[in-house]
Design an enzyme around this catalytic site. Structure first.
Site, mmCIF file in Angstrom:
data_model
loop_
_atom_site.group_PDB
_atom_site.id
_atom_site.type_symbol
_atom_site.label_atom_id
_atom_site.label_comp_id
_atom_site.label_asym_id
_atom_site.label_seq_id
_atom_site.Cartn_x
_atom_site.Cartn_y
_atom_site.Cartn_z
ATOM 1 N N GLY A 129 5.598 0.616 -8.509
ATOM 2 C CA GLY A 129 4.236 0.064 -8.420
ATOM 3 C C GLY A 129 3.869 -0.245 -6.983
ATOM 4 O O GLY A 129 3.853 -1.413 -6.583
ATOM 5 N N TYR A 130 3.612 0.795 -6.203
ATOM 6 C CA TYR A 130 3.184 0.613 -4.810
ATOM 7 C C TYR A 130 1.670 0.859 -4.695
ATOM 8 O O TYR A 130 0.908 -0.012 -4.323
ATOM 9 C CB TYR A 130 3.916 1.596 -3.888
ATOM 10 C CG TYR A 130 5.214 1.098 -3.283
ATOM 11 C CD1 TYR A 130 6.030 0.193 -3.952
ATOM 12 C CD2 TYR A 130 5.647 1.541 -2.033
ATOM 13 C CE1 TYR A 130 7.216 -0.257 -3.385
ATOM 14 C CE2 TYR A 130 6.829 1.098 -1.454
ATOM 15 C CZ TYR A 130 7.606 0.204 -2.137
ATOM 16 O OH TYR A 130 8.782 -0.233 -1.568
ATOM 17 N N THR A 163 4.114 7.025 -11.672
ATOM 18 C CA THR A 163 4.805 8.125 -12.352
ATOM 19 C C THR A 163 5.661 7.592 -13.502
ATOM 20 O O THR A 163 6.467 6.673 -13.310
ATOM 21 C CB THR A 163 5.697 8.885 -11.347
ATOM 22 O OG1 THR A 163 4.861 9.368 -10.293
ATOM 23 C CG2 THR A 163 6.409 10.064 -12.000
ATOM 24 N N GLU A 250 13.143 6.962 -0.330
ATOM 25 C CA GLU A 250 12.234 7.805 -1.106
ATOM 26 C C GLU A 250 12.036 9.150 -0.411
ATOM 27 O O GLU A 250 11.903 10.175 -1.053
ATOM 28 C CB GLU A 250 10.878 7.095 -1.270
ATOM 29 C CG GLU A 250 9.888 7.876 -2.123
ATOM 30 C CD GLU A 250 8.592 7.126 -2.419
ATOM 31 O OE1 GLU A 250 8.363 6.059 -1.805
ATOM 32 O OE2 GLU A 250 7.813 7.615 -3.242
HETATM 33 C C1 LIG Z 1 1.684 13.110 -8.616
HETATM 34 C C2 LIG Z 1 1.723 11.817 -7.868
HETATM 35 C C3 LIG Z 1 2.649 10.847 -8.221
HETATM 36 C C4 LIG Z 1 2.652 9.618 -7.579
HETATM 37 N N1 LIG Z 1 3.537 8.657 -8.006
HETATM 38 C C5 LIG Z 1 3.459 7.413 -7.502
HETATM 39 C C6 LIG Z 1 4.276 6.359 -8.037
HETATM 40 O O1 LIG Z 1 5.071 6.548 -8.948
HETATM 41 N N2 LIG Z 1 4.113 5.121 -7.539
HETATM 42 C C7 LIG Z 1 3.253 4.847 -6.511
HETATM 43 O O2 LIG Z 1 3.185 3.698 -6.089
HETATM 44 N N3 LIG Z 1 2.464 5.827 -5.975
HETATM 45 C C8 LIG Z 1 2.548 7.098 -6.459
HETATM 46 N N4 LIG Z 1 1.744 8.097 -5.942
HETATM 47 C C9 LIG Z 1 0.741 7.743 -4.942
HETATM 48 C C10 LIG Z 1 0.969 8.332 -3.559
HETATM 49 O O3 LIG Z 1 1.958 7.618 -2.869
HETATM 50 C C11 LIG Z 1 -0.391 8.311 -2.846
HETATM 51 O O4 LIG Z 1 -1.222 9.238 -3.516
HETATM 52 C C12 LIG Z 1 -0.262 8.685 -1.404
HETATM 53 O O5 LIG Z 1 0.349 7.652 -0.688
HETATM 54 C C13 LIG Z 1 -1.659 8.975 -0.761
HETATM 55 O O6 LIG Z 1 -2.524 7.909 -1.003
HETATM 56 P P1 LIG Z 1 -3.973 8.135 -1.635
HETATM 57 O O7 LIG Z 1 -3.826 8.981 -2.856
HETATM 58 O O8 LIG Z 1 -4.607 6.800 -1.785
HETATM 59 O O9 LIG Z 1 -4.776 9.003 -0.567
HETATM 60 P P2 LIG Z 1 -5.428 8.468 0.771
HETATM 61 O O10 LIG Z 1 -4.502 7.513 1.444
HETATM 62 O O11 LIG Z 1 -6.789 7.987 0.463
HETATM 63 O O12 LIG Z 1 -5.509 9.781 1.622
HETATM 64 C C14 LIG Z 1 -6.553 10.744 1.479
HETATM 65 C C15 LIG Z 1 -6.389 11.811 2.553
HETATM 66 O O13 LIG Z 1 -6.504 11.215 3.861
HETATM 67 C C16 LIG Z 1 -5.356 11.511 4.654
HETATM 68 N N5 LIG Z 1 -5.026 10.349 5.478
HETATM 69 C C17 LIG Z 1 -4.928 9.068 5.056
HETATM 70 N N6 LIG Z 1 -4.592 8.264 6.092
HETATM 71 C C18 LIG Z 1 -4.448 9.057 7.175
HETATM 72 C C19 LIG Z 1 -4.118 8.820 8.546
HETATM 73 N N7 LIG Z 1 -3.821 7.598 8.977
HETATM 74 N N8 LIG Z 1 -4.094 9.882 9.379
HETATM 75 C C20 LIG Z 1 -4.367 11.144 8.942
HETATM 76 N N9 LIG Z 1 -4.717 11.424 7.662
HETATM 77 C C21 LIG Z 1 -4.750 10.400 6.788
HETATM 78 C C22 LIG Z 1 -4.252 11.785 3.648
HETATM 79 O O14 LIG Z 1 -3.258 12.618 4.201
HETATM 80 C C23 LIG Z 1 -5.012 12.483 2.539
HETATM 81 O O15 LIG Z 1 -5.168 13.843 2.840
HETATM 82 C C24 LIG Z 1 1.743 9.358 -6.529
HETATM 83 C C25 LIG Z 1 0.834 10.346 -6.148
HETATM 84 C C26 LIG Z 1 0.809 11.552 -6.804
HETATM 85 C C27 LIG Z 1 -0.198 12.588 -6.384
#
Ligand SMILES: Cc1cc2nc3c(=O)[nH]c(=O)nc-3n(C[C@H](O)[C@H](O)[C@H](O)COP(=O)(O)OP(=O)(O)OC[C@H]3O[C@@H](n4cnc5c(N)ncnc54)[C@H](O)[C@@H]3O)c2cc1C
Length: 407
Positions: A129-130, A163, A250
């Protein structure tokens, strides 16, 4: 740095092979074959984890004092390589890989006693839960509220992309316990029993769901959920320290073992498929060049991973190298998955919806086209996630530019 394997290492390799031959039963193999993404589902995954645990091979990164096998870095590499070569899942999970090291480093004796043995035995399934809506890459902005109520915290808010939350017995999570300072301050690392009243798990229907046939990610809602204070790991408001510590585990996996199997699989398919000119695809100049290019990339990844793991065995830390391993491993993986779909041509296109009612990803239909074609599109689509989760590729590049290149 010595990259050769010793006779003891080769004997260990043989032991792993014999274990797989004896314990990876036809039942498990059949189940994996019928799953479109090779995911076994909860029951069979646990059954496999318990076989590994019985042999002492769960928690492969755990030190002996916590019941781990005490593998050397080379043994870990061989273990990973052999399971992947046989197409067998590792058994490791978010509990053994991510949560356990945090509990070992920051947890109380009671927390260690309560969680580590059950996690290693495959009896306790964890979810992470991050992420929250609006807090993914910018994780420190998270706002799930944990209010101090004396002997417990009261959770209100949500987590997303969780997940397999629907399978999990426990969740390790980050919550906001204070709002007064910098956003990295005021976060706490908590352990939550998923049976606690007030938790709702809503599936997220991803674009690949009809193709892969199983639900993978969820949004979790928390309404007045009580977390006893004894489930706080580390110090209150210092959860960011645990969070960062966890991320290196991770991201710090070896990718070469799986990618080696994928590339071998593509070569096998290309021996059976035909190119536009009617030759075997493997003999087609353009296709062969692409394979050679991927093999070159893979060799670089493999050597790099061995270099990092060799440094680990002499007391080094993975640190920011984990970003490099994750970036190259996932990007080359996606390139290979695309190449695999190209190898099979139009037989990747049939969109097989006929999965069993439990949404566990099992298909009951015979495949349309060669049997190796059916899982290629589901895996291609499903693995788009790999360059997003555990920190997107852009975020990994940012980390590398600062921590490795010093920019
Ligand atoms: C299939 C799947 C399983 C997952 N499972 C888990 C889980 O079990 N538990 C959990 O806690 N999370 C989980 N996640 C979440 C995952 O960690 C996040 O999706 C990821 O950290 C990206 O965050 P966001 O989706 O909010 O995208 P955002 O942070 O909003 O990013 C959107 C876009 O902006 C870009 N971006 C953002 N910040 C920057 C920066 N500083 N510089 C350049 N580019 C940037 C990103 O690369 C991306 O292309 C999962 C995600 C997926 C897709």
């Amino acid at each position: 740095m010595d990259l050769a394997f010793s006779p003891e290492d080769e004997a260990f390799r043989q032991e792993v092979r014999e274990f797989i031959a004896a314990e990876w039963t036809d039942d498990l193999a059949e189940r994996q074959k019928r799953s479109k993404t090779h995911h076994l589902g909860k029951e069979a995954t646990i059954a496999w984890q318990q076989k590994l645990a019985k042999k002492g091979w769960m928690g492969i990164n755990w030190p002996k004092e916590y019941g781990g096998p005490g593998f050397t870095q080379v043994q870990k590499y061989i273990f990973d390589f052999e399971l992947n070569a046989a197409g067998v899942p590792l058994g490791e999970n978010m509990g053994t890989i991510m949560c356990a090291p945090v509990i070992m480093a920051f947890g109380t004796d009671e927390q260690k006693k309560e969680h580590l043995p059950k996690t290693r035995a495959g009896e306790r399934w964890w979810c992470q839960g991050y992420s929250e809506p609006g807090s993914g890459s910018d994780l420190a902005s998270l706002s799930l509220k944990a209010e101090d109520k004396g002997d417990h915290y009261l959770l209100n808010g949500s987590k997303t992309w969780t997940t397999f939350a629907q399978y999990a017995d426990w969740m390790f999570l980050l919550a906001r316990t204070d709002n007064s300072g910098k956003k990295q301050e005021g976060i706490s690392f908590l352990l939550l029993d998923m049976k606690t009243p007030g938790i709702t798990i809503d599936p997220i229907y991803t674009i690949d769901l009809p193709a892969i046939g199983h639900q993978e990610v969820n949004q979790c809602f928390f309404e007045d959920v009580k977390v006893p204070k004894e489930n706080l790991v580390g110090k209150e408001n210092d959860g960011w320290t645990c969070a960062k510590y966890l991320l290196q585990f991770e991201r710090g996996n070896a990718y070469a073992p799986r990618l080696t199997r994928v590339i071998e699989h593509i070569k096998e398919m290309a021996k059976k498929e035909r190119s536009d000119t009617g030759t075997r695809l493997i003999d087609d100049e353009d296709f062969a060049r692409q394979i050679a290019d991927c093999e070159r990339e893979l060799m670089a990844i493999d050597f790099n991973e061995r270099r990092v793991f060799a440094a680990l065995s002499t007391g080094g830390a993975v640190g920011a190298n984990s970003s490099m391993l994750k970036l190259r491993g996932t990007e080359v993986g996606q390139r290979l998955e695309l190449l695999a779909t190209e190898a099979v041509g139009y037989y990747v296109m049939p969109f097989e919806r006929d999965t069993d009612a439990s949404l566990d990803g099992l298909t009951n239909q015979p495949p349309i086209g060669p049997d190796y074609a059916a899982s290629l599109a589901p895996i291609y689509f499903n693995h788009r996630k790999t360059t997003i989760y555990a920190g997107s590729s852009e975020v990994q590049r940012n980390i590398m530019s600062k921590a490795i290149l010093g920019l």
